[in-house]
Design a protein around this motif. Sequence first.
Motif, PDB file in Angstrom:
ATOM      1  N   ARG A  52       0.835  -1.211   0.000  1.00 45.38           N
ATOM      2  CA  ARG A  52       0.000   0.000   0.000  1.00 45.38           C
ATOM      3  C   ARG A  52       0.867   1.257   0.000  1.00 45.38           C
ATOM      4  O   ARG A  52       0.600   2.222  -0.719  1.00 45.38           O
ATOM      5  N   VAL A  53       1.889   1.255   0.837  1.00 49.58           N
ATOM      6  CA  VAL A  53       2.786   2.412   0.922  1.00 49.58           C
ATOM      7  C   VAL A  53       3.500   2.619  -0.409  1.00 49.58           C
ATOM      8  O   VAL A  53       3.643   3.750  -0.882  1.00 49.58           O
ATOM      9  N   GLY A  54       3.931   1.535  -1.031  1.00 54.24           N
ATOM     10  CA  GLY A  54       4.580   1.640  -2.336  1.00 54.24           C
ATOM     11  C   GLY A  54       3.662   2.238  -3.385  1.00 54.24           C
ATOM     12  O   GLY A  54       4.077   3.119  -4.154  1.00 54.24           O
ATOM     13  N   TYR A  55       2.423   1.767  -3.432  1.00 49.10           N
ATOM     14  CA  TYR A  55       1.446   2.321  -4.388  1.00 49.10           C
ATOM     15  C   TYR A  55       1.203   3.804  -4.104  1.00 49.10           C
ATOM     16  O   TYR A  55       1.148   4.627  -5.023  1.00 49.10           O
ATOM     17  N   TYR A  56       1.047   4.133  -2.835  1.00 45.19           N
ATOM     18  CA  TYR A  56       0.794   5.516  -2.437  1.00 45.19           C
ATOM     19  C   TYR A  56       1.955   6.416  -2.861  1.00 45.19           C
ATOM     20  O   TYR A  56       1.741   7.482  -3.437  1.00 45.19           O
ATOM     21  N   LYS A  57       3.184   5.986  -2.591  1.00 47.37           N
ATOM     22  CA  LYS A  57       4.349   6.775  -2.967  1.00 47.37           C
ATOM     23  C   LYS A  57       4.438   6.934  -4.484  1.00 47.37           C
ATOM     24  O   LYS A  57       4.794   8.000  -4.986  1.00 47.37           O
ATOM     25  N   ASP A  58       4.087   5.882  -5.209  1.00 46.02           N
ATOM     26  CA  ASP A  58       4.093   5.954  -6.674  1.00 46.02           C
ATOM     27  C   ASP A  58       3.061   6.969  -7.166  1.00 46.02           C
ATOM     28  O   ASP A  58       3.350   7.797  -8.040  1.00 46.02           O
ATOM     29  N   TYR A  59       1.841   6.915  -6.609  1.00 42.11           N
ATOM     30  CA  TYR A  59       0.799   7.881  -6.993  1.00 42.11           C
ATOM     31  C   TYR A  59       1.258   9.301  -6.676  1.00 42.11           C
ATOM     32  O   TYR A  59       1.081  10.212  -7.494  1.00 42.11           O
ATOM     33  N   CYS A  60       1.833   9.495  -5.497  1.00 42.22           N
ATOM     34  CA  CYS A  60       2.307  10.824  -5.121  1.00 42.22           C
ATOM     35  C   CYS A  60       3.365  11.315  -6.098  1.00 42.22           C
ATOM     36  O   CYS A  60       3.365  12.483  -6.491  1.00 42.22           O
ATOM     37  N   SER A  61       4.258  10.419  -6.497  1.00 40.81           N
ATOM     38  CA  SER A  61       5.300  10.774  -7.455  1.00 40.81           C
ATOM     39  C   SER A  61       4.705  11.223  -8.783  1.00 40.81           C
ATOM     40  O   SER A  61       5.111  12.234  -9.361  1.00 40.81           O
ATOM     41  N   HIS A  62       3.707  10.492  -9.270  1.00 37.57           N
ATOM     42  CA  HIS A  62       3.053  10.856 -10.536  1.00 37.57           C
ATOM     43  C   HIS A  62       2.331  12.198 -10.434  1.00 37.57           C
ATOM     44  O   HIS A  62       2.244  12.926 -11.431  1.00 37.57           O
ATOM     45  N   LEU A  63       1.828  12.497  -9.249  1.00 34.53           N
ATOM     46  CA  LEU A  63       1.096  13.757  -9.052  1.00 34.53           C
ATOM     47  C   LEU A  63       2.016  14.912  -8.667  1.00 34.53           C
ATOM     48  O   LEU A  63       1.572  16.053  -8.563  1.00 34.53           O
ATOM     49  N   GLY A  64       3.286  14.590  -8.393  1.00 32.10           N
ATOM     50  CA  GLY A  64       4.230  15.635  -8.033  1.00 32.10           C
ATOM     51  C   GLY A  64       4.022  16.202  -6.637  1.00 32.10           C
ATOM     52  O   GLY A  64       4.274  17.377  -6.409  1.00 32.10           O
ATOM     53  N   VAL A  65       3.542  15.351  -5.722  1.00 23.16           N
ATOM     54  CA  VAL A  65       3.325  15.792  -4.348  1.00 23.16           C
ATOM     55  C   VAL A  65       4.130  14.909  -3.395  1.00 23.16           C
ATOM     56  O   VAL A  65       4.464  13.762  -3.708  1.00 23.16           O
ATOM     57  N   SER A  66       4.417  15.432  -2.252  1.00 20.61           N
ATOM     58  CA  SER A  66       5.153  14.681  -1.234  1.00 20.61           C
ATOM     59  C   SER A  66       4.214  13.697  -0.534  1.00 20.61           C
ATOM     60  O   SER A  66       3.084  14.064  -0.192  1.00 20.61           O
ATOM     61  N   PRO A  67       4.669  12.465  -0.276  1.00 21.20           N
ATOM     62  CA  PRO A  67       3.823  11.530   0.454  1.00 21.20           C
ATOM     63  C   PRO A  67       3.708  11.867   1.938  1.00 21.20           C
ATOM     64  O   PRO A  67       2.852  11.346   2.637  1.00 21.20           O
ATOM     65  N   GLY A  68       4.569  12.738   2.430  1.00 21.80           N
ATOM     66  CA  GLY A  68       4.518  13.134   3.831  1.00 21.80           C
ATOM     67  C   GLY A  68       5.211  12.124   4.737  1.00 21.80           C
ATOM     68  O   GLY A  68       5.897  11.206   4.288  1.00 21.80           O
ATOM     69  N   ASP A  69       5.009  12.320   6.019  1.00 22.80           N
ATOM     70  CA  ASP A  69       5.604  11.455   7.036  1.00 22.80           C
ATOM     71  C   ASP A  69       4.583  10.412   7.499  1.00 22.80           C
ATOM     72  O   ASP A  69       3.424  10.444   7.112  1.00 22.80           O
ATOM     73  N   ASN A  70       5.041   9.545   8.375  1.00 23.22           N
ATOM     74  CA  ASN A  70       4.170   8.535   9.001  1.00 23.22           C
ATOM     75  C   ASN A  70       3.446   7.696   7.945  1.00 23.22           C
ATOM     76  O   ASN A  70       2.222   7.666   7.876  1.00 23.22           O
ATOM     77  N   LEU A  71       4.225   7.020   7.134  1.00 21.52           N
ATOM     78  CA  LEU A  71       3.641   6.232   6.065  1.00 21.52           C
ATOM     79  C   LEU A  71       3.203   4.835   6.502  1.00 21.52           C
ATOM     80  O   LEU A  71       2.406   4.208   5.814  1.00 21.52           O
ATOM     81  N   THR A  72       3.711   4.347   7.618  1.00 23.69           N
ATOM     82  CA  THR A  72       3.409   2.960   7.985  1.00 23.69           C
ATOM     83  C   THR A  72       2.803   2.756   9.361  1.00 23.69           C
ATOM     84  O   THR A  72       2.426   1.657   9.692  1.00 23.69           O
ATOM     85  N   SER A  73       2.712   3.756  10.199  1.00 17.61           N
ATOM     86  CA  SER A  73       2.178   3.493  11.543  1.00 17.61           C
ATOM     87  C   SER A  73       1.018   4.382  11.879  1.00 17.61           C
ATOM     88  O   SER A  73       0.687   5.282  11.213  1.00 17.61           O
TER      89      SER A  73
END
Length: 92
Positions: free
Chosen positions: A71-92
């Motif tokens: 899920r985190v990998g998909y989220y980071k990929d989507y954020c990358s495509h949108l040009g936005v930062s995924p932010g902090d606290n990605l897993t907890s």
Amino acid sequence: MVLLEINSIGFDGLGNPGIVATDVLISFKTALWFWMNNVHSVLDQGFGATIRAINGAVECNGGNTPAVNARVGYYKDYCSHLGVSPGDNLTS
């Protein structure tokens, strides 16, 4: 209390739970109700908090680490495509 909340979106979820799978409007209302009552309040806590709010112990706290990582990998990929930062606290 749950009955009151179910009634607030206009269907008998206890008497006919299958309607969520067959009625597009009820499905949308149910998803929006769940989001507003369980996820919306943790949005400022990061993506990991949304995973916990939606999937709880099924995935979090070691329940299914590969699923969380995916899920985190998909989220980071989507954020990358949108040009936005995924932010902090990605897993907890």
